[in-house]
Scaffold this active site. Structure first.
Site, PDB file in Angstrom:
ATOM      1  N   HIS A 227      46.730  27.683  38.591  1.00  0.00           N
ATOM      2  CA  HIS A 227      47.846  27.524  38.982  1.00  0.00           C
ATOM      3  C   HIS A 227      48.495  26.033  38.844  1.00  0.00           C
ATOM      4  CE1 HIS A 227      46.151  29.905  42.720  1.00  0.00           C
ATOM      5  NE2 HIS A 227      46.083  30.587  41.603  1.00  0.00           N
TER       6      HIS A 227
ATOM      7  N   GLU B  24      43.487  24.917  42.426  1.00  0.00           N
ATOM      8  CA  GLU B  24      43.214  25.875  41.429  1.00  0.00           C
ATOM      9  C   GLU B  24      43.784  25.417  39.950  1.00  0.00           C
ATOM     10  OE1 GLU B  24      43.028  29.892  42.610  1.00  0.00           O
ATOM     11  OE2 GLU B  24      43.320  30.674  40.604  1.00  0.00           O
TER      12      GLU B  24
ATOM     13  N   ASP C 169      37.158  30.913  41.222  1.00  0.00           N
ATOM     14  CA  ASP C 169      38.132  32.072  41.324  1.00  0.00           C
ATOM     15  C   ASP C 169      38.541  32.635  39.889  1.00  0.00           C
ATOM     16  OD1 ASP C 169      40.026  33.805  42.308  1.00  0.00           O
ATOM     17  OD2 ASP C 169      41.328  32.141  43.289  1.00  0.00           O
TER      18      ASP C 169
ATOM     19  N   ASP D 191      43.153  33.557  35.548  1.00  0.00           N
ATOM     20  CA  ASP D 191      41.600  33.560  35.890  1.00  0.00           C
ATOM     21  C   ASP D 191      40.336  33.487  35.348  1.00  0.00           C
ATOM     22  OD1 ASP D 191      42.851  33.030  38.678  1.00  0.00           O
ATOM     23  OD2 ASP D 191      43.100  35.006  39.015  1.00  0.00           O
TER      24      ASP D 191
ATOM     25  N   HIS E 120      38.058  36.849  51.169  1.00  0.00           N
ATOM     26  CA  HIS E 120      39.446  37.427  52.314  1.00  0.00           C
ATOM     27  C   HIS E 120      38.917  38.257  53.217  1.00  0.00           C
ATOM     28  CE1 HIS E 120      41.275  36.438  48.076  1.00  0.00           C
ATOM     29  NE2 HIS E 120      42.295  36.063  48.970  1.00  0.00           N
TER      30      HIS E 120
ATOM     31  N   ASP F  37      38.505  41.683  51.440  1.00  0.00           N
ATOM     32  CA  ASP F  37      37.671  41.715  50.422  1.00  0.00           C
ATOM     33  C   ASP F  37      36.459  42.480  50.962  1.00  0.00           C
ATOM     34  OD1 ASP F  37      39.172  40.291  48.958  1.00  0.00           O
ATOM     35  OD2 ASP F  37      38.167  38.591  49.309  1.00  0.00           O
TER      36      ASP F  37
ATOM     37  N   GLU G 253      46.274  26.031  49.235  1.00  0.00           N
ATOM     38  CA  GLU G 253      46.022  26.265  47.899  1.00  0.00           C
ATOM     39  C   GLU G 253      47.470  26.303  47.198  1.00  0.00           C
ATOM     40  OE1 GLU G 253      42.736  29.037  46.791  1.00  0.00           O
ATOM     41  OE2 GLU G 253      44.164  29.525  44.868  1.00  0.00           O
TER      42      GLU G 253
HETATM   43  C1  XUL Z   1      45.416  33.957  43.859  1.00  0.00           C
HETATM   44  C2  XUL Z   1      44.367  33.126  44.288  1.00  0.00           C
HETATM   45  C3  XUL Z   1      43.654  33.753  45.650  1.00  0.00           C
HETATM   46  C4  XUL Z   1      43.202  32.467  46.654  1.00  0.00           C
HETATM   47  C5  XUL Z   1      42.638  32.980  47.779  1.00  0.00           C
HETATM   48  O1  XUL Z   1      45.884  33.216  42.889  1.00  0.00           O
HETATM   49  O2  XUL Z   1      43.620  32.048  43.813  1.00  0.00           O
HETATM   50  O3  XUL Z   1      42.706  34.350  45.471  1.00  0.00           O
HETATM   51  O4  XUL Z   1      42.070  31.610  45.898  1.00  0.00           O
HETATM   52  O5  XUL Z   1      43.649  33.787  48.398  1.00  0.00           O
HETATM   53 CO    CO Z   2      42.361  30.804  44.034  1.00  0.00          CO
END
Ligand code: XUL
Ligand code: CO
Length: 444
Positions: free
Chosen positions: A269, A266, A337, A307, A99, A102, A230
């Site tokens: 997610h 992800e 991630d 995560d 990001h 970051d 995402e």
């Molecule tokens: C949050 C997430 C983020 C994205 C990038 O849950 O996965 O870190 O990957 O913004």
């Molecule tokens: Co992510």
């Protein structure tokens, strides 16, 4: 050098007892004429790797990191970039993602923040010169700063919309400058807490307007990387607008955006949305939209995004099955991630975590490749749907008949006969592939 005690991590094979070696990930091993490194296209998530300090709602920072005693924010930013490249090169990871926030501290104004960013990006570009490590994707953090309390593109405040737009504009310029393969939109705070105070229609329209502006600006500056959405169903908001692939795809279609976007799926997610990782990968794949992966693992006993580094072979096998069927992930990749657990606070733990994740995905790839090559599971599926290859089934698939003809066809037929779905058998077959892989590698 930050990780002086740690040498380059190499492949030692399944019998190795060295915690700092790969047991299954041999980057140059060829499967289907492609080295493992190209199948897997591993990437480091900058935020969780360099910035996660171990703090949680009940405890403060506890990660032991070689940069902990650097106070000046810009010096720290440069040093973390150095550390990132050292880590990536030692782990033989070819990509990283970040990001905007970051990598560089915010200044008092956006102009100052952008200046900080420019300096750090110049430093990244110095590191990129030798071509060992590249940028997989870039994104903008439109959620941490208090200005984004009610969202960014979906904020009720147009000043916030403008700020977010300017931030993404800059992030796209950076993506182009560093040669990123993609640009990710994760929802951040684009969602709502309650509909009682929310103009849902305006917020969704504005989100679409924002994405169109991004597409237009990318075209204008000649950024040709893949745009990715995402999906995530909740957290930080109660309802995130990019809930899951199906929901986000219908949003993209409604607003004429689907030609420009694919998905970055992800794992954690997916499970938060009540789906399996494989479900989200499959849903994206069958729509030609599987672009990239954020790899991690949830905890079935916890209802939030944990995560964890992925170590579940069953999941990585099914994920890699989808990736193989997708013809790979290029130009996307497999971004970890993922963050180490708070109890794993040493620098070595960072290396051990990546090794575990990379080995687990390498195993998943090898087993999935065998499954696809043998074709046994696919044949059972083919057989299950064979009715649609001939007769009435073929006519349905070809759109040749409607309700009246179907009624006429079926109305006087005696009992319909179904065949078994073979679920337990197929699950045991999958276990057999996993266990046979284990047996073949046991004593090597
Ligand atoms: C949050 C997430 C983020 C994205 C990038 O849950 O996965 O870190 O990957 O913004
Ligand atoms: Co992510």
């Amino acid at each position: 050098m930050f990780f002086d005690d740690i040498k380059d991590i190499s492949y030692e094979g399944p019998s190795s007892k060295n915690p700092l070696a790969f047991k299954y990930y041999n980057p140059v091993e060829i499967i289907d004429e492609k080295p493992l490194s190209q199948h897997l296209r591993f990437s480091i998530a900058f935020w969780h790797t360099l910035n996660y300090n171990g703090a949680d709602p009940f405890g403060s920072n506890n990660m032991i990191r070689p940069w902990n005693d650097i106070d000046d924010p810009m010096t720290l930013a440069f040093k973390k970039i150095d550390a990132l490249f050292e880590l990536a090169e030692k782990l033989n990871i070819e990509y990283f993602c970040f990001h905007d926030r970051d990598i560089a501290p915010e200044g008092d104004t956006l102009r100052e923040t952008n200046k900080n960013l420019d300096k750090v990006v110049a430093h990244i570009k110095d590191h990129l010169k030798d071509g060992k490590v590249k940028v997989l994707w870039v994104t903008a953090n439109l959620f941490s700063n208090p200005r984004y309390v009610h969202g960014a593109a979906t904020s009720p405040n147009p000043y916030v919309f403008a700020y977010a737009a300017a931030q993404v504009k800059k992030a796209l310029e950076i993506a182009k400058e560093v040669g990123a393969s993609g640009y990710v939109f994760w929802g951040g705070r684009e969602g709502y807490e309650t509909l009682i105070n929310t103009d849902l229609a305006l917020e969704l329209d504005n989100l679409a307007r924002f994405l169109h502006m991004a597409v237009d600006y990318a075209k204008k500056i000649g950024f040709t990387g893949q745009f990715l959405v995402e999906p995530k169903p909740k957290e930080p908001t109660k309802h995130q607008y990019d809930f899951d692939v199906a929901n986000a795809l219908s949003f993209l279609n409604k607003y004429g955006l689907s030609d420009y976007f694919k998905f970055n799926i992800e794992a954690n997610h997916a499970t938060l949305a009540g789906h399996t990782f494989q479900h989200e990968l499959r849903y994206a794949r069958i729509n030609g939209k599987l672009g990239s992966i954020d790899a991690n693992e949830g905890d079935l006993l916890l209802g939030w995004d944990v995560d964890r580094f992925p170590t579940n072979i069953y999941d990585t096998t099914l994920a890699m099955y989808e990736v193989i069927k997708n013809g790979g992930l290029y130009p996307g990749g497999l971004n970890f991630d993922a963050k180490v657990r708070r109890g794993s606070f040493t620098p070595e733990d960072l290396f051990r975590a990546f090794i575990a994740g990379m080995d687990t995905f390498a195993v998943g790839l090898k087993i999935a490749h065998r499954i696809v090559e043998d074709g046994e599971l696919d044949e059972i599926i083919e057989e299950r749907y064979k009715g649609y290859k001939k007769g009435i089934g073929e006519k349905i698939v070809n759109g040749e008949i409607g309700f009246e003809e179907l009624e006429e066809y079926i109305i006087d037929k005696p009992q319909i006969v179904n065949t078994s779905g073979l679920q337990e058998y197929m699950e045991s077959l999958l276990n057999q592939y996993i266990l046979n892989f284990y047996l073949e590698n046991k004593e090597r």
